[in-house]
Design a protein around this motif. Structure first.
Motif, PDB file in Angstrom:
ATOM      1  N   GLN A   3      45.465 -65.707  46.920  1.00  0.00           N
ATOM      2  CA  GLN A   3      46.322 -65.055  45.922  1.00  0.00           C
ATOM      3  C   GLN A   3      45.722 -63.751  45.412  1.00  0.00           C
ATOM      4  OE1 GLN A   3      47.952 -67.335  42.598  1.00  0.00           O
ATOM      5  NE2 GLN A   3      47.706 -69.208  43.803  1.00  0.00           N
ATOM      6  N   ILE A   4      44.408 -63.691  45.309  1.00  0.00           N
ATOM      7  CA  ILE A   4      43.783 -62.479  44.764  1.00  0.00           C
ATOM      8  C   ILE A   4      43.441 -61.458  45.846  1.00  0.00           C
ATOM      9  CG2 ILE A   4      42.948 -63.606  42.680  1.00  0.00           C
ATOM     10  CD1 ILE A   4      40.197 -63.782  43.870  1.00  0.00           C
ATOM     11  N   GLY A   5      43.880 -61.732  47.080  1.00  0.00           N
ATOM     12  CA  GLY A   5      43.752 -60.745  48.141  1.00  0.00           C
ATOM     13  C   GLY A   5      42.486 -60.828  48.969  1.00  0.00           C
ATOM     14  N   CYS A   6      41.725 -61.904  48.785  1.00  0.00           N
ATOM     15  CA  CYS A   6      40.503 -62.091  49.583  1.00  0.00           C
ATOM     16  C   CYS A   6      40.815 -62.873  50.853  1.00  0.00           C
ATOM     17  CB  CYS A   6      39.463 -62.862  48.772  1.00  0.00           C
ATOM     18  SG  CYS A   6      38.872 -62.009  47.305  1.00  0.00           S
TER      19      CYS A   6
ATOM     20  N   ALA B 143      35.234 -60.670  40.509  1.00  0.00           N
ATOM     21  CA  ALA B 143      35.212 -59.228  40.291  1.00  0.00           C
ATOM     22  C   ALA B 143      33.936 -58.814  39.559  1.00  0.00           C
ATOM     23  CB  ALA B 143      36.441 -58.792  39.482  1.00  0.00           C
ATOM     24  N   GLY B 144      33.413 -59.718  38.751  1.00  0.00           N
ATOM     25  CA  GLY B 144      32.196 -59.412  38.008  1.00  0.00           C
ATOM     26  C   GLY B 144      30.931 -59.414  38.853  1.00  0.00           C
ATOM     27  N   VAL B 145      30.967 -60.063  40.009  1.00  0.00           N
ATOM     28  CA  VAL B 145      29.743 -60.146  40.826  1.00  0.00           C
ATOM     29  C   VAL B 145      29.776 -59.281  42.079  1.00  0.00           C
ATOM     30  CG1 VAL B 145      29.103 -62.424  39.977  1.00  0.00           C
ATOM     31  CG2 VAL B 145      30.427 -62.244  42.097  1.00  0.00           C
TER      32      VAL B 145
ATOM     33  N   ASN C  15      42.714 -53.133  43.761  1.00  0.00           N
ATOM     34  CA  ASN C  15      42.112 -54.460  43.704  1.00  0.00           C
ATOM     35  C   ASN C  15      40.763 -54.419  44.418  1.00  0.00           C
ATOM     36  OD1 ASN C  15      41.411 -57.145  43.847  1.00  0.00           O
ATOM     37  ND2 ASN C  15      43.198 -57.775  45.008  1.00  0.00           N
ATOM     38  N   LYS C  16      39.662 -54.448  43.647  1.00  0.00           N
ATOM     39  CA  LYS C  16      38.346 -54.356  44.268  1.00  0.00           C
ATOM     40  C   LYS C  16      37.971 -55.603  45.054  1.00  0.00           C
ATOM     41  CE  LYS C  16      34.628 -55.429  41.181  1.00  0.00           C
ATOM     42  NZ  LYS C  16      33.640 -54.898  40.260  1.00  0.00           N
ATOM     43  N   LEU C  17      38.762 -56.667  44.932  1.00  0.00           N
ATOM     44  CA  LEU C  17      38.511 -57.894  45.690  1.00  0.00           C
ATOM     45  C   LEU C  17      39.275 -57.937  47.012  1.00  0.00           C
ATOM     46  CD1 LEU C  17      38.610 -60.463  42.748  1.00  0.00           C
ATOM     47  CD2 LEU C  17      36.592 -59.613  43.958  1.00  0.00           C
ATOM     48  N   ALA C  18      40.215 -57.029  47.191  1.00  0.00           N
ATOM     49  CA  ALA C  18      41.058 -57.041  48.394  1.00  0.00           C
ATOM     50  C   ALA C  18      40.204 -57.015  49.661  1.00  0.00           C
ATOM     51  CB  ALA C  18      42.026 -55.872  48.382  1.00  0.00           C
TER      52      ALA C  18
END
Length: 118
Positions: free
Chosen positions: A28-31, A115-117, A2-5
């Protein structure tokens, strides 16, 4: 992976319920939540001073555009996305180009745009 973690997110949103929903999605997305502001001046202070990786900016903050916050983030090299019920049309005339989360949105929309930015 997960690149957002662990990414630190600034939330700038003037509607409390929407801000809390975004906060829930971010977790929820790990940030991590780095900060939250509901008005332009506090948002500018946070954008200028705190350690963040990415931001979600409501375009309209109690009648004031959040574009100065976007410019501050851009100067610091921090990516951001806008959130708006107006969609991309909310950016017209601003001179700013950035991805826009069209309200209403869900956790997958937030994940995809962040994730796109980053």
């Amino acid at each position: 992976m997960n690149k957002l973690a662990g990414k630190r997110v600034l939330i700038v949103e003037d509607e409390m319920l929407v801000a809390l929903l975004i906060e829930d999605f971010i977790l929820q997305i790990g940030c991590e939540i780095a900060g939250m502001a509901m008005r332009l001046e506090p948002a500018l202070d946070l954008a200028r001073t705190i350690d963040i990786d990415v931001a979600i900016l409501d375009i309209n903050l109690a009648g004031k555009p959040s574009f100065p916050v976007a410019e501050m983030l851009r100067e610091r090299g921090i990516p951001f996305v806008f959130a708006s019920g107006y969609g991309v049309a909310g950016l017209e005339g601003s001179g700013i180009s950035a991805p826009v989360l069209q309200k209403p949105f869900d956790v997958s929309d937030v994940r995809r745009l962040l994730a796109g930015v980053v």
